[in-house]
Every structure is written in structure tokens, then in C-alpha cells.
Design a protein around this motif. Structure first.
Motif, PDB file in Angstrom:
ATOM      1  N   LYS A  95      10.061  30.625-143.282  1.00  0.00           N
ATOM      2  CA  LYS A  95       9.437  31.184-142.071  1.00  0.00           C
ATOM      3  C   LYS A  95      10.478  31.394-140.977  1.00  0.00           C
ATOM      4  CE  LYS A  95       4.862  29.492-143.041  1.00  0.00           C
ATOM      5  NZ  LYS A  95       3.659  28.856-142.598  1.00  0.00           N
ATOM      6  N   ARG A  96      11.417  30.477-140.877  1.00  0.00           N
ATOM      7  CA  ARG A  96      12.487  30.631-139.887  1.00  0.00           C
ATOM      8  C   ARG A  96      13.359  31.847-140.229  1.00  0.00           C
ATOM      9  NH1 ARG A  96      13.857  24.426-140.229  1.00  0.00           N
ATOM     10  NH2 ARG A  96      12.368  23.603-138.727  1.00  0.00           N
ATOM     11  N   GLN A  97      13.665  31.972-141.527  1.00  0.00           N
ATOM     12  CA  GLN A  97      14.464  33.128-141.945  1.00  0.00           C
ATOM     13  C   GLN A  97      13.718  34.424-141.651  1.00  0.00           C
ATOM     14  OE1 GLN A  97      15.340  32.451-146.083  1.00  0.00           O
ATOM     15  NE2 GLN A  97      17.199  31.274-145.628  1.00  0.00           N
ATOM     16  N   GLN A  98      12.434  34.430-141.927  1.00  0.00           N
ATOM     17  CA  GLN A  98      11.630  35.621-141.644  1.00  0.00           C
ATOM     18  C   GLN A  98      11.633  35.927-140.145  1.00  0.00           C
ATOM     19  OE1 GLN A  98       7.454  35.211-142.573  1.00  0.00           O
ATOM     20  NE2 GLN A  98       7.245  37.405-142.978  1.00  0.00           N
ATOM     21  N   GLU A  99      11.512  34.891-139.345  1.00  0.00           N
ATOM     22  CA  GLU A  99      11.536  35.057-137.886  1.00  0.00           C
ATOM     23  C   GLU A  99      12.880  35.617-137.420  1.00  0.00           C
ATOM     24  OE1 GLU A  99      10.005  34.005-133.824  1.00  0.00           O
ATOM     25  OE2 GLU A  99       8.989  33.732-135.730  1.00  0.00           O
ATOM     26  N   ARG A 100      13.981  35.078-137.977  1.00  0.00           N
ATOM     27  CA  ARG A 100      15.308  35.579-137.616  1.00  0.00           C
ATOM     28  C   ARG A 100      15.446  37.055-138.002  1.00  0.00           C
ATOM     29  NH1 ARG A 100      16.951  30.252-139.243  1.00  0.00           N
ATOM     30  NH2 ARG A 100      17.350  30.966-141.366  1.00  0.00           N
ATOM     31  N   GLU A 101      14.955  37.397-139.192  1.00  0.00           N
ATOM     32  CA  GLU A 101      15.029  38.787-139.650  1.00  0.00           C
ATOM     33  C   GLU A 101      14.198  39.700-138.743  1.00  0.00           C
ATOM     34  OE1 GLU A 101      16.089  42.066-142.055  1.00  0.00           O
ATOM     35  OE2 GLU A 101      16.992  40.108-141.697  1.00  0.00           O
ATOM     36  N   LEU A 102      13.013  39.240-138.380  1.00  0.00           N
ATOM     37  CA  LEU A 102      12.168  40.034-137.469  1.00  0.00           C
ATOM     38  C   LEU A 102      12.860  40.211-136.114  1.00  0.00           C
ATOM     39  CD1 LEU A 102       8.607  38.622-138.245  1.00  0.00           C
ATOM     40  CD2 LEU A 102       9.487  40.901-138.793  1.00  0.00           C
ATOM     41  N   ASN A 103      13.470  39.152-135.616  1.00  0.00           N
ATOM     42  CA  ASN A 103      14.193  39.244-134.340  1.00  0.00           C
ATOM     43  C   ASN A 103      15.358  40.220-134.441  1.00  0.00           C
ATOM     44  OD1 ASN A 103      12.478  37.422-133.108  1.00  0.00           O
ATOM     45  ND2 ASN A 103      13.824  35.667-133.444  1.00  0.00           N
ATOM     46  N   ARG A 104      16.080  40.154-135.584  1.00  0.00           N
ATOM     47  CA  ARG A 104      17.210  41.065-135.781  1.00  0.00           C
ATOM     48  C   ARG A 104      16.732  42.511-135.829  1.00  0.00           C
ATOM     49  NH1 ARG A 104      19.392  43.936-139.548  1.00  0.00           N
ATOM     50  NH2 ARG A 104      17.962  43.282-141.179  1.00  0.00           N
ATOM     51  N   LEU A 105      15.647  42.752-136.551  1.00  0.00           N
ATOM     52  CA  LEU A 105      15.103  44.108-136.640  1.00  0.00           C
ATOM     53  C   LEU A 105      14.610  44.604-135.280  1.00  0.00           C
ATOM     54  CD1 LEU A 105      13.141  43.848-140.014  1.00  0.00           C
ATOM     55  CD2 LEU A 105      15.269  45.097-139.589  1.00  0.00           C
ATOM     56  N   GLU A 106      13.988  43.726-134.531  1.00  0.00           N
ATOM     57  CA  GLU A 106      13.516  44.085-133.191  1.00  0.00           C
ATOM     58  C   GLU A 106      14.694  44.427-132.287  1.00  0.00           C
ATOM     59  OE1 GLU A 106      10.921  44.742-129.959  1.00  0.00           O
ATOM     60  OE2 GLU A 106      10.618  44.730-132.116  1.00  0.00           O
TER      61      GLU A 106
END
Length: 118
Positions: free
Chosen positions: A38-49
Motif C-alpha cells: 500500500k505504501r508503494q502504491q501510494e508512492r507511485e500515485l504521488n509520483r504520477l500526480e
């Protein structure tokens, strides 16, 4: 009935504490195993944003640059038109001045001719 041996109580207590610590470590490990994706997914979402924001900013800057270039081109075109208008006006004014000078010269020659005849 006698009291338990203090050494046995201490050993049992240590054993339970070790088991509790092991259980806590296992729980932390299981929790980390669940949370890390979930943290990795959050980091990826933040990077994409962040990428999206940067792209929007670049598009906005490009649009502003295009508008500035367009405004400069329009201003230059208006300036060229104004210069051409002023040149035409100057040529017309010079032609009018020459026509008046020529007319004045002709009038003077006619007057001189009349004066000589008289």
C-alpha cells in the motif's frame, strides 16, 4: 499447597515475555507485509500526480509563451502597418507640396508674362 518456586515463576515469566515478543515481531512483520504494498502504491500515485502537475505546468508555460509570441507578432505587424501608413502620408504630403510649389511657380510665370505684355 505450597507457593511455586520463585525460579520457576521467573522462568515462566521470561518464557511468556519471549513468546509475547516473538508474537509481536510476527504481527509487525505481517502488518509490514500488508502495509508495504500500500505504501508503494501510494508512492507511485504521488509520483504520477507530480508528473501530471509538471506536465500541466509545462503546458501552461508553453501556452503563455505562445501567447507572448503571438502578441509580439501582432504588435510588430501593427507597427509595420503604421510605418507604411506614415510613409504613404509623407509621400502624399510631399506630392501635395510639390504640386502647390509647381502651381505657385506657374502662377508667377503667368503673372510675369502678363506683366511683360502690359
Amino acid at each position: 499447597q505450597g507457593l511455586p518456586d520463585p525460579t520457576t515463576v521467573l522462568q515462566l515469566r521470561r518464557s511468556w515475555e519471549e513468546e509475547d515478543a516473538e508474537l509481536a515481531a510476527v504481527r509487525r512483520s505481517e502488518l509490514e507485509a500488508v502495509l508495504e504494498p500500500k505504501r508503494q502504491q501510494e508512492r507511485e500515485l504521488n509520483r504520477l500526480e507530480e508528473e501530471r502537475k509538471q506536465e500541466e505546468e509545462q503546458q501552461r508555460e508553453e501556452e503563455e509563451r505562445k501567447q507572448r509570441v503571438e502578441q509580439k507578432m501582432q504588435a510588430a505587424m501593427l507597427q509595420r502597418e503604421e510605418i507604411a501608413r506614415l510613409k504613404r502620408q509623407q509621400q502624399e504630403d510631399e506630392a501635395e507640396a510639390q504640386r502647390k510649389l509647381l502651381q505657385h511657380t506657374l502662377n508667377r510665370q503667368e503673372e510675369l508674362e502678363r506683366w511683360r505684355r502690359e
